[in-house]
Design an enzyme around this catalytic site. Structure first.
Site, PDB file in Angstrom:
ATOM      1  N   MET A  33      -3.069   8.528 -11.208  1.00  0.00           N
ATOM      2  CA  MET A  33      -1.714   8.349 -12.233  1.00  0.00           C
ATOM      3  C   MET A  33      -1.500   7.836 -12.741  1.00  0.00           C
ATOM      4  SD  MET A  33       1.358   9.068  -9.940  1.00  0.00           S
ATOM      5  CE  MET A  33       1.490   7.196  -8.487  1.00  0.00           C
ATOM      6  N   HIS A  93      -8.207   1.253 -12.639  1.00  0.00           N
ATOM      7  CA  HIS A  93      -8.417  -0.061 -11.732  1.00  0.00           C
ATOM      8  C   HIS A  93     -10.231  -0.237 -11.656  1.00  0.00           C
ATOM      9  CE1 HIS A  93      -8.291   1.108  -8.399  1.00  0.00           C
ATOM     10  NE2 HIS A  93      -6.525   1.547  -8.003  1.00  0.00           N
ATOM     11  N   HIS A 119     -11.004   2.450  -9.112  1.00  0.00           N
ATOM     12  CA  HIS A 119     -11.151   4.109  -9.932  1.00  0.00           C
ATOM     13  C   HIS A 119     -11.935   4.568 -10.991  1.00  0.00           C
ATOM     14  CE1 HIS A 119      -5.730   4.424  -9.909  1.00  0.00           C
ATOM     15  NE2 HIS A 119      -6.229   5.232  -9.848  1.00  0.00           N
ATOM     16  N   GLY A 161      -8.484   9.175  -3.042  1.00  0.00           N
ATOM     17  CA  GLY A 161      -9.453   8.128  -2.303  1.00  0.00           C
ATOM     18  C   GLY A 161      -8.608   7.826  -0.476  1.00  0.00           C
ATOM     19  N   ASP A 203      -4.721   6.059   0.174  1.00  0.00           N
ATOM     20  CA  ASP A 203      -3.974   6.977   0.743  1.00  0.00           C
ATOM     21  C   ASP A 203      -4.489   7.953   1.875  1.00  0.00           C
ATOM     22  OD1 ASP A 203      -1.506   5.753  -1.265  1.00  0.00           O
ATOM     23  OD2 ASP A 203      -3.406   6.796  -2.338  1.00  0.00           O
ATOM     24  N   GLN A 262      -1.680  11.290   2.579  1.00  0.00           N
ATOM     25  CA  GLN A 262      -2.051  11.686   1.239  1.00  0.00           C
ATOM     26  C   GLN A 262      -3.090  13.120   1.431  1.00  0.00           C
ATOM     27  OE1 GLN A 262      -0.995  10.781  -2.457  1.00  0.00           O
ATOM     28  NE2 GLN A 262      -3.365  10.504  -2.865  1.00  0.00           N
ATOM     29  N   SER A 297      -3.311  -0.248  -8.583  1.00  0.00           N
ATOM     30  CA  SER A 297      -2.198   0.196  -9.617  1.00  0.00           C
ATOM     31  C   SER A 297      -0.997  -1.040  -9.694  1.00  0.00           C
ATOM     32  CB  SER A 297      -1.649   1.455 -10.220  1.00  0.00           C
ATOM     33  OG  SER A 297      -2.651   2.303 -10.357  1.00  0.00           O
ATOM     34  N   ARG A 298      -1.012  -1.074  -8.607  1.00  0.00           N
ATOM     35  CA  ARG A 298       0.682  -1.676  -7.586  1.00  0.00           C
ATOM     36  C   ARG A 298       0.505  -3.319  -7.835  1.00  0.00           C
ATOM     37  NH1 ARG A 298       2.645   3.495  -5.508  1.00  0.00           N
ATOM     38  NH2 ARG A 298       3.965   3.916  -6.801  1.00  0.00           N
TER      39      ARG A 298
HETATM   40  O1  PAF Z   1      -2.918   8.899  -5.702  1.00  0.00           O
HETATM   41  C1  PAF Z   1      -2.241   9.513  -6.769  1.00  0.00           C
HETATM   42  O2  PAF Z   1      -2.702   8.857  -7.788  1.00  0.00           O
HETATM   43  C2  PAF Z   1      -1.426  10.218  -6.993  1.00  0.00           C
HETATM   44  O3  PAF Z   1      -0.421  10.318  -5.605  1.00  0.00           O
HETATM   45  C3  PAF Z   1      -1.910  11.947  -7.163  1.00  0.00           C
HETATM   46  C4  PAF Z   1      -2.966  12.402  -5.978  1.00  0.00           C
HETATM   47  C5  PAF Z   1      -2.714  11.331  -8.887  1.00  0.00           C
HETATM   48  C6  PAF Z   1      -0.317  13.182  -7.409  1.00  0.00           C
HETATM   49  O4  PAF Z   1       0.181  12.668  -8.407  1.00  0.00           O
END
Ligand code: PAF
Length: 286
Positions: free
Chosen positions: A25, A29, A32, A146, A149, A152, A185-186
């Site tokens: 997104m 940093h 990433h 990563g 998350d 996720q 990023s936050r």
């Molecule tokens: O982890 C993230 O940055 C976001 O959730 C992703 C996987 C790019 C989906 O928008």
């Protein structure tokens, strides 16, 4: 590096070469940077490395930080280029979504009943929807996400299996600041005082992984006390131990698990986790 901001362009650039995708997104940093460099080495000289930068509206709930989410396109472009990206895909919302379209893909609810799921209703549907769109447009062979998350990653793996998408989903280790804070990023939302307290999250998670008591509740109690006393500006949203694959809460640490937490510091919602081995077995590290 080629920069593409529309769906026709990314389809046209389909080269037949093996493709590695790093979806992000933006507000990139050093964490990433490591992820993108890992993508580069997986793609090799012959393959193509695509990084997507897209702040996805459907994964933000009401009152969340979609509008204020940091956007740093210039810096993102130079980091991507230096880290060896071949194609930077930066679509607009209008390019990825039709007028009025909502999250269309539903995340597997067996994986979303714990951790961030109850905290952020609809969040994982939004993630699945955008990741499926990116997979279908970019057609990667490999996609990197990563482990910060972790839930996720589990949800995306499940979606990829369920939809029979020909993509290998790889999880990459969390990159941390020297004091243990997971890069995010936050983190830039934190005040100096909040930033000084934020390493308590990882310290508490480490205490869970190093504690050999089988009962989750005992481990969590110690860790919760640690966060409360060392990070009084933080408000714990959850601190749980769950099965590493199913994301189901464990009362006893009798199989590979993760301990995970979300803590609010003012507007900043930080998440982190650590992999833990079953009790009485050597720790798996994080
Ligand atoms: O982890 C993230 O940055 C976001 O959730 C992703 C996987 C790019 C989906 O928008």
């Amino acid at each position: 590096m080629i920069i593409i901001d529309n769906t026709e362009g990314i389809r046209r650039h389909s080269s037949g070469k093996p493709r590695v995708l790093v979806p992000t997104m933006g507000a990139l940093h050093p964490g990433h940077d490591r992820l993108i460099r890992k993508g580069r080495s997986l793609a090799g000289k012959e393959g193509q490395l695509v990084v997507s930068v897209f702040v996805n509206p459907t994964q933000f709930g009401d009152g969340e930080d979609f509008e204020s989410y940091p956007r740093t396109p210039g810096e993102d472009q130079s980091l991507c280029s230096t880290a060896g990206t071949d194609i930077l895909f930066q679509p607009t919302v209008e390019q990825l979504y039709s007028e009025g379209e909502e999250a269309g893909i539903k995340a597997d609810t067996r994986l979303t009943g714990t951790l961030c799921g109850p905290d952020r209703p609809g969040h994982f549907d939004g993630v699945c929807t955008v990741v499926e769109k990116l997979f279908s447009l970019i057609e990667p062979d490999i996609a990197l996400f990563g482990k910060k998350d972790y839930q996720q990653l589990a949800v995306i793996r499940q979606m990829t299996r369920d939809l029979k998408l020909p993509v290998r989903v790889i999880g990459a280790e969390t990159i941390r600041e020297e004091d243990g804070l997971a890069m995010s990023s936050r983190n830039r939302y934190l005040s100096a005082q909040q930033r000084a307290q934020a390493p308590a999250l990882f310290k508490a998670l480490k205490s869970i992984s190093e504690n050999n008591t089988p009962e989750s509740a005992a481990r969590i109690k110690t860790a919760r006390n640690m966060i409360t006393s060392e990070a009084p500006l933080g408000k714990i949203s959850y601190l749980q131990i769950v099965d590493r694959q199913t994301m189901q809460e464990l009362s006893t640490v009798d199989r590979p698990a993760i301990a995970a937490t979300a803590v609010h510091f003012g507007n900043a919602r930080l998440i982190d986790n650590i992999e833990i081995a079953p009790a009485n077995q050597p720790n798996a590290g994080g």
